[in-house]
Scaffold this active site. Structure first.
Site, mmCIF file in Angstrom:
data_model
loop_
_atom_site.group_PDB
_atom_site.id
_atom_site.type_symbol
_atom_site.label_atom_id
_atom_site.label_comp_id
_atom_site.label_asym_id
_atom_site.label_seq_id
_atom_site.Cartn_x
_atom_site.Cartn_y
_atom_site.Cartn_z
ATOM 1 N N GLY A 10 -29.003 -39.380 -6.554
ATOM 2 C CA GLY A 10 -28.474 -38.801 -5.312
ATOM 3 C C GLY A 10 -28.532 -37.279 -5.324
ATOM 4 O O GLY A 10 -28.972 -36.669 -6.307
ATOM 5 N N ILE A 35 -23.033 -49.382 -10.408
ATOM 6 C CA ILE A 35 -21.638 -49.221 -10.861
ATOM 7 C C ILE A 35 -20.736 -50.360 -10.406
ATOM 8 O O ILE A 35 -19.613 -50.479 -10.879
ATOM 9 C CB ILE A 35 -21.034 -47.859 -10.422
ATOM 10 C CG1 ILE A 35 -20.991 -47.739 -8.889
ATOM 11 C CG2 ILE A 35 -21.780 -46.696 -11.063
ATOM 12 C CD1 ILE A 35 -20.073 -46.620 -8.398
ATOM 13 N N TYR A 59 -21.775 -44.990 -1.725
ATOM 14 C CA TYR A 59 -22.385 -45.365 -0.439
ATOM 15 C C TYR A 59 -21.991 -44.254 0.529
ATOM 16 O O TYR A 59 -20.801 -44.077 0.819
ATOM 17 C CB TYR A 59 -21.837 -46.723 0.007
ATOM 18 C CG TYR A 59 -22.402 -47.223 1.310
ATOM 19 C CD1 TYR A 59 -23.258 -48.323 1.343
ATOM 20 C CD2 TYR A 59 -22.074 -46.625 2.517
ATOM 21 C CE1 TYR A 59 -23.776 -48.799 2.537
ATOM 22 C CE2 TYR A 59 -22.582 -47.080 3.718
ATOM 23 C CZ TYR A 59 -23.430 -48.166 3.720
ATOM 24 O OH TYR A 59 -23.937 -48.635 4.910
ATOM 25 N N TYR A 123 -16.237 -45.639 5.954
ATOM 26 C CA TYR A 123 -16.591 -44.792 4.797
ATOM 27 C C TYR A 123 -15.339 -44.129 4.221
ATOM 28 O O TYR A 123 -15.094 -44.193 3.008
ATOM 29 C CB TYR A 123 -17.622 -43.746 5.238
ATOM 30 C CG TYR A 123 -17.921 -42.682 4.204
ATOM 31 C CD1 TYR A 123 -18.578 -43.004 3.011
ATOM 32 C CD2 TYR A 123 -17.550 -41.352 4.413
ATOM 33 C CE1 TYR A 123 -18.848 -42.020 2.060
ATOM 34 C CE2 TYR A 123 -17.823 -40.369 3.472
ATOM 35 C CZ TYR A 123 -18.471 -40.707 2.302
ATOM 36 O OH TYR A 123 -18.734 -39.729 1.363
ATOM 37 N N TRP A 148 -19.165 -31.719 3.363
ATOM 38 C CA TRP A 148 -20.429 -31.204 3.908
ATOM 39 C C TRP A 148 -21.409 -30.777 2.792
ATOM 40 O O TRP A 148 -21.861 -29.628 2.754
ATOM 41 C CB TRP A 148 -20.167 -30.012 4.822
ATOM 42 C CG TRP A 148 -19.359 -30.274 6.049
ATOM 43 C CD1 TRP A 148 -18.647 -31.400 6.357
ATOM 44 C CD2 TRP A 148 -19.171 -29.376 7.160
ATOM 45 N NE1 TRP A 148 -18.032 -31.252 7.575
ATOM 46 C CE2 TRP A 148 -18.340 -30.018 8.089
ATOM 47 C CE3 TRP A 148 -19.621 -28.088 7.441
ATOM 48 C CZ2 TRP A 148 -17.953 -29.429 9.287
ATOM 49 C CZ3 TRP A 148 -19.222 -27.499 8.628
ATOM 50 C CH2 TRP A 148 -18.400 -28.159 9.548
HETATM 51 N N1 LIG Z 1 -23.062 -35.890 1.244
HETATM 52 C C1 LIG Z 1 -21.935 -35.327 1.693
HETATM 53 O O1 LIG Z 1 -21.927 -34.587 2.670
HETATM 54 C C2 LIG Z 1 -20.632 -35.597 0.983
HETATM 55 C C3 LIG Z 1 -19.478 -35.046 1.516
HETATM 56 C C4 LIG Z 1 -18.276 -35.273 0.878
HETATM 57 C C5 LIG Z 1 -18.249 -36.028 -0.273
HETATM 58 N N2 LIG Z 1 -19.370 -36.564 -0.780
HETATM 59 C C6 LIG Z 1 -19.277 -37.369 -1.998
HETATM 60 O O2 LIG Z 1 -20.033 -36.754 -3.014
HETATM 61 C C7 LIG Z 1 -20.573 -37.745 -3.882
HETATM 62 C C8 LIG Z 1 -22.065 -37.547 -4.045
HETATM 63 O O3 LIG Z 1 -22.660 -37.679 -2.769
HETATM 64 P P1 LIG Z 1 -24.195 -37.386 -2.512
HETATM 65 O O4 LIG Z 1 -24.256 -36.514 -1.333
HETATM 66 O O5 LIG Z 1 -24.870 -36.980 -3.775
HETATM 67 O O6 LIG Z 1 -24.669 -38.837 -2.076
HETATM 68 P P2 LIG Z 1 -26.105 -39.484 -2.112
HETATM 69 O O7 LIG Z 1 -27.161 -38.440 -2.049
HETATM 70 O O8 LIG Z 1 -26.093 -40.575 -1.102
HETATM 71 O O9 LIG Z 1 -26.160 -40.108 -3.572
HETATM 72 C C9 LIG Z 1 -25.420 -41.236 -3.931
HETATM 73 C C10 LIG Z 1 -26.252 -42.012 -4.906
HETATM 74 O O10 LIG Z 1 -25.496 -43.160 -5.321
HETATM 75 C C11 LIG Z 1 -26.365 -44.259 -5.347
HETATM 76 N N3 LIG Z 1 -25.621 -45.511 -5.267
HETATM 77 C C12 LIG Z 1 -25.156 -46.168 -4.178
HETATM 78 N N4 LIG Z 1 -24.530 -47.299 -4.553
HETATM 79 C C13 LIG Z 1 -24.602 -47.347 -5.904
HETATM 80 C C14 LIG Z 1 -24.152 -48.277 -6.877
HETATM 81 N N5 LIG Z 1 -23.489 -49.389 -6.537
HETATM 82 N N6 LIG Z 1 -24.402 -48.010 -8.176
HETATM 83 C C15 LIG Z 1 -25.071 -46.899 -8.546
HETATM 84 N N7 LIG Z 1 -25.529 -45.993 -7.677
HETATM 85 C C16 LIG Z 1 -25.286 -46.209 -6.365
HETATM 86 C C17 LIG Z 1 -27.282 -44.044 -4.161
HETATM 87 O O11 LIG Z 1 -28.436 -44.825 -4.293
HETATM 88 P P3 LIG Z 1 -29.173 -45.360 -2.943
HETATM 89 O O12 LIG Z 1 -29.649 -44.119 -2.250
HETATM 90 O O13 LIG Z 1 -30.245 -46.243 -3.482
HETATM 91 O O14 LIG Z 1 -28.127 -46.088 -2.156
HETATM 92 C C18 LIG Z 1 -27.549 -42.547 -4.285
HETATM 93 O O15 LIG Z 1 -28.626 -42.294 -5.170
HETATM 94 C C19 LIG Z 1 -20.166 -39.086 -3.276
HETATM 95 O O16 LIG Z 1 -19.021 -39.557 -3.924
HETATM 96 C C20 LIG Z 1 -19.841 -38.764 -1.843
HETATM 97 O O17 LIG Z 1 -18.907 -39.667 -1.309
HETATM 98 C C21 LIG Z 1 -20.583 -36.360 -0.187
#
Ligand SMILES: NC(=O)c1ccc[n+]([C@@H]2O[C@H](COP(=O)([O-])OP(=O)(O)OC[C@H]3O[C@@H](n4cnc5c(N)ncnc54)[C@H](OP(=O)(O)O)[C@@H]3O)[C@@H](O)[C@H]2O)c1
Length: 297
Positions: A10, A35, A59, A123, A148
């Site tokens: 991710g 996970i 997710y 979510y 964000w």
């Molecule tokens: N993006 C934002 O704006 C944002 C904002 C606030 C908080 N966050 C938090 O920050 C954290 C990182 O987010 P990110 O932006 O890096 O998200 P991301 O780019 O969507 O990365 C999440 C990764 O987790 C993988 N994943 C999903 N289900 C899984 C499972 N069961 N086991 C193992 N891997 C799994 C996804 O794979 P697939 O792509 O194959 O599903 C993806 O590679 C998360 O906890 C998110 O909730 C993000």
């Protein structure tokens, strides 16, 4: 001495692996470790014997989660619960990421960590449930709520805007949602610095903290900043116009908190984290895209 990173494919997971430097980071993408699979998680901890797990897996498809609640809860509640249980059994801490979506998003003051959670969508509910699971199973945890997130890898607002800028002259962006854009690179750096301090034997003040980029601004103002920075680097033939719209005018926007401001003073004081400037990080990101092209995925 290993640090195990889950969700390494991710946007934050990629940066954790990329910026590990001398730290002994093992990054496992979803294909290598799901996970929500308790047997696989136990096997991974037995194999790598980490001193710490950083969970970047989640997710994160906010709109799709409304149609796929089971998938969202599996990754965002059950996965963290399994990781917390496995970390407790191994006697190691868990660093976990959560989100401003645990708050309903009303008002104008930055959210403190002790504000009651009140998510709007699936979510947010699933992320709040994941936080609760960790707290009940493992005292040695750090939960960082961030907002964000943007960076070179994966789906994010900045990359979407840059792609749209190649196709459209006018781009509608919500102007009544406010927050602090968080650079994935700085977030990864902060997590790795905390991990290094843990490995060096420093006792960390476990708990839930807020961390995000500064200063706060509206989504539409952030879009303007993206286009201004991209134009200044000669990356856009023509600067698109941002048409400011209201949350009510964009289907799905109501799932995002209008007030996504996070009060990060506890992270600054108790964890000694410096808050990143989103503007500086945006410039670095655009410089890297200009030099090397955008990453796929
Ligand atoms: N993006 C934002 O704006 C944002 C904002 C606030 C908080 N966050 C938090 O920050 C954290 C990182 O987010 P990110 O932006 O890096 O998200 P991301 O780019 O969507 O990365 C999440 C990764 O987790 C993988 N994943 C999903 N289900 C899984 C499972 N069961 N086991 C193992 N891997 C799994 C996804 O794979 P697939 O792509 O194959 O599903 C993806 O590679 C998360 O906890 C998110 O909730 C993000």
């Amino acid at each position: 001495m290993t640090i195990l990173v889950t969700g390494a494919g991710g946007q934050v997971g990629c940066e954790l692996v990329r910026r590990a430097g001398p730290l002994p980071v093992v990054g496992l993408s979803r294909a290598a470790l799901d996970i929500s699979d308790a047997v696989a998680v136990s096997a991974a901890l037995a194999l790598h014997a980490p001193r710490l797990v950083i969970n970047a897996a989640a997710y994160t498809r906010v709109d799709q989660a409304e149609r796929e609640p089971d998938a969202a809860f599996l990754a965002n509640r059950d996965g963290p619960a399994i990781l917390a249980w496995a970390c407790a059994a191994a006697g190691i801490p868990l660093f976990h990421l959560s989100t401003e979506h645990v708050f309903v998003g009303q008002g104008g003051l930055p959210w403190r960590e002790d504000a009651p959670v009140s998510p709007v969508g699936v979510y947010g509910h699933s992320k709040a449930a994941g936080e609760a699971m960790i707290r009940t199973q493992l005292s040695a945890h750090l939960i960082l709520r961030v907002s964000w997130v943007f960076g070179l890898h994966g789906r994010n607002f900045v990359r979407s805007l840059l792609a749209l800028a190649c196709e459209k002259h006018t781009i509608p962006v919500v102007g009544d949602q406010f927050g602090g854009p968080t650079p994935a690179a700085d977030l990864a750096g902060a997590l790795l610095a905390l991990a290094a301090r843990h490995l060096a034997g420093e006792p960390l003040p476990w708990g839930t903290y807020h961390y995000c980029g500064q200063p706060f601004l509206s989504r539409s103002a952030f879009a303007e900043a993206v286009f201004e920075s991209a134009c200044a680097r000669g990356m856009l033939l023509q600067r698109p116009q941002v048409r400011v719209i209201a949350t009510a005018d964009w289907p799905g926007a109501e799932l995002r908190p209008a007030n996504a401001r996070l009060d990060c003073r506890a992270a600054q004081q108790a964890l000694r984290l410096a808050l990143p400037s989103w503007h500086d990080a945006l410039g670095d990101m655009l410089d890297e895209i200009k030099a090397h092209g955008a990453r796929a995925g």
